[in-house]
Design a protein around this motif. Structure first.
Motif, PDB file in Angstrom:
ATOM      1  N   SER A   1       0.846  -1.189   0.000  1.00  0.00           N
ATOM      2  CA  SER A   1       0.000   0.000   0.000  1.00  0.00           C
ATOM      3  C   SER A   1       0.883   1.241   0.000  1.00  0.00           C
TER       4      SER A   1
ATOM      5  N   ASP B   1      -0.476   9.350  -5.658  1.00  0.00           N
ATOM      6  CA  ASP B   1      -1.803   8.767  -5.470  1.00  0.00           C
ATOM      7  C   ASP B   1      -1.756   7.710  -4.378  1.00  0.00           C
ATOM      8  N   GLU B   2      -2.931   7.410  -3.825  1.00  0.00           N
ATOM      9  CA  GLU B   2      -3.031   6.370  -2.810  1.00  0.00           C
ATOM     10  C   GLU B   2      -3.593   5.099  -3.430  1.00  0.00           C
ATOM     11  N   GLY B   3      -3.183   3.970  -2.900  1.00  0.00           N
ATOM     12  CA  GLY B   3      -3.686   2.700  -3.403  1.00  0.00           C
ATOM     13  C   GLY B   3      -2.705   1.585  -3.118  1.00  0.00           C
TER      14      GLY B   3
ATOM     15  N   GLY C   1      -6.919   1.405  -6.894  1.00  0.00           N
ATOM     16  CA  GLY C   1      -7.553   2.280  -5.921  1.00  0.00           C
ATOM     17  C   GLY C   1      -8.220   1.495  -4.803  1.00  0.00           C
ATOM     18  N   GLU C   2      -8.806   2.211  -3.856  1.00  0.00           N
ATOM     19  CA  GLU C   2      -9.410   1.549  -2.699  1.00  0.00           C
ATOM     20  C   GLU C   2     -10.555   0.625  -3.079  1.00  0.00           C
TER      21      GLU C   2
ATOM     22  N   ALA D   1      -6.991  -5.470  -5.809  1.00  0.00           N
ATOM     23  CA  ALA D   1      -5.567  -5.183  -5.757  1.00  0.00           C
ATOM     24  C   ALA D   1      -4.708  -6.347  -6.195  1.00  0.00           C
TER      25      ALA D   1
END
Length: 429
Positions: A29, A52-54, A79-80, A84
């Protein structure tokens, strides 16, 4: 849709780079600001941060891959709300054609021409190659299975495809011939020896770093495009050395120790302000006339040469210049300089005196129009007050771009520089 993480442009001149090391792995993550990779540019190795987040769902370019073009997708971030799990590569076109589907005839597909992407696509699955190499091979009709990889673990990289690129024209002319007939041609071209013969002398092939490639390109460009004119003066150093000793005695408590080079940087900056016709850059039909003297200082590092910049050196104290140069040189040796710390500059200085070099000429660092080459200070017979004496003297040679700077203006700069060094109180005024 996953977020595409692309090769960034970490400097205005960067076109490609080496993905030196991944700091994350698939399944990790990441949040905005996290360090995810180290990328070698043409000047330094820099850390790349996530924006970016993920979750890292797929690493597309292996670490150690060089020649990765800016904008190439190097990883995918889920992404969330996305799965994944690592992304599986899409099935090759051949596999899709073999699967039964309504209204599609697949029993007797037409023979593929020599340059058809089917061959490259099939090769993708059979050989280890970087994504960029696969894409280029598909575009050029090169069979990856016929190439020998020079990347990590035998991986085929961009340079291997480029080396085989000359075979593309041959294959195109024989596009109606069977693939098997064109393959030996591509293989022979890919295995062609280097242009420089080794004459049987024992040797090893050393791969050029991005920095060395850039040095070769820029200095070749400089010598080809900028007509150099060289002007040399002999400068007496005794007064400057005496002042340096006095200043260092007073600065010792602050942990600052001035070098001769620190004082010469200040002298060059002041000379450029006094002779503004030399503080310029040639730009075709125009010239850039600078009102500030930013001095690029040549620093030798294991991978080549880099020029960190002392900004507005004419208006900085000698102690500030000394502190900045020490910090910049340390960062340069660690490969941690940021682009704004080595890109730009209005003129350069290169000092080889500490290596005992008495006199040399330096190549102008484009787009600058001059560079000062500093030789070693040494005891010489010298005329002082109309009498022969022994003095500490150095030779300084200015290289000037004659498109932008006339000989008389270059001579004026050298005269002012000499006066500032021989009467050094002007450096602390």
């Amino acid at each position: 849709m996953p977020i595409e993480l692309k090769m960034p442009a970490l400097s205005p001149t960067m076109e490609e780079g080496t993905l030196a090391r991944w700091l994350v792995k698939e399944g990790d993550s990441v949040s905005s600001g996290d360090l995810i990779a180290e990328i070698e540019t043409d000047k330094a190795t820099m850390e790349f941060e996530a924006v970016d987040e993920g979750v890292i769902s797929k690493i597309m370019v292996a670490e150690g891959t060089d020649g990765v073009k800016v904008g190439t997708v190097i990883a995918l971030i889920a992404g969330e709300d996305e799965d994944a799990a690592p992304v599986k590569p899409a099935a090759a076109p051949v596999a899709k054609a073999a699967a039964p589907a309504p209204k599609v005839e697949v029993a007797t597909p037409p023979p593929a021409p020599a340059s058809a992407p089917v061959s490259a696509s099939s090769a993708d699955e059979r050989v280890k190659a970087s994504p960029l190499a696969k894409r280029l091979a598909a575009e050029r009709g090169i069979d990856l299975a016929k190439l020998t990889g020079t990347g990590p673990g035998g991986r085929i990289v961009k340079e291997d495809v480029d080396a085989a690129g000359t075979g593309t024209a041959v294959q195109a002319k024989a596009s109606q011939a069977p693939v098997a007939a064109a393959a030996p041609v591509a293989t022979a071209l890919a295995a062609a020896p280097a242009a420089i013969p080794d004459f049987g002398i024992p040797h090893e092939v050393v791969k050029l770093s991005n920095m060395r490639k850039t040095i070769a390109r820029r200095l070749t460009q400089s010598m080809q495009e900028a007509p150099h004119i060289y002007l040399t003066v002999d400068i007496r150093l005794d007064a400057l050395l005496k002042l340096r000793g006095e200043l260092n005695a007073s600065l010792e408590s602050r942990g600052v120790k001035l070098s001769v080079n620190d004082m010469l940087i200040k002298a060059l900056a002041l000379a450029l302000i006094q002779v503004p016709k030399c503080n310029v850059s040639f730009a075709g039909d125009t010239m850039l006339q600078y009102s500030r003297a930013d001095i690029s200082v040549a620093v030798s590092i294991p991978t080549g040469l880099i020029t960190p910049i002392v900004v507005d050196a004419a208006n900085k104290s000698l102690s500030t210049i000394s502190t900045e140069i020490s910090a910049l040189a340390a960062k340069a040796k660690d490969g941690k300089l940021q682009p704004h710390e080595y890109q730009g500059g209005t003129a350069s200085i290169s000092n080889m005196g500490m290596m005992g070099i008495k006199h040399f000429t330096a190549v102008i660092n484009p787009p600058q129009a001059m560079i000062m080459a500093i030789g070693a200070g040494e005891k010489r017979p010298y005329v002082v007050d109309d009498a022969l004496a022994i003095a500490t003297v150095m030779s300084a040679t200015g290289s000037f771009d004659h498109r932008a700077i006339d000989g008389a203006d270059g001579a004026e700069l050298m005269k002012v520089f000499k006066e500032l060094v021989e009467k050094p109180l002007g450096l602390v005024a």
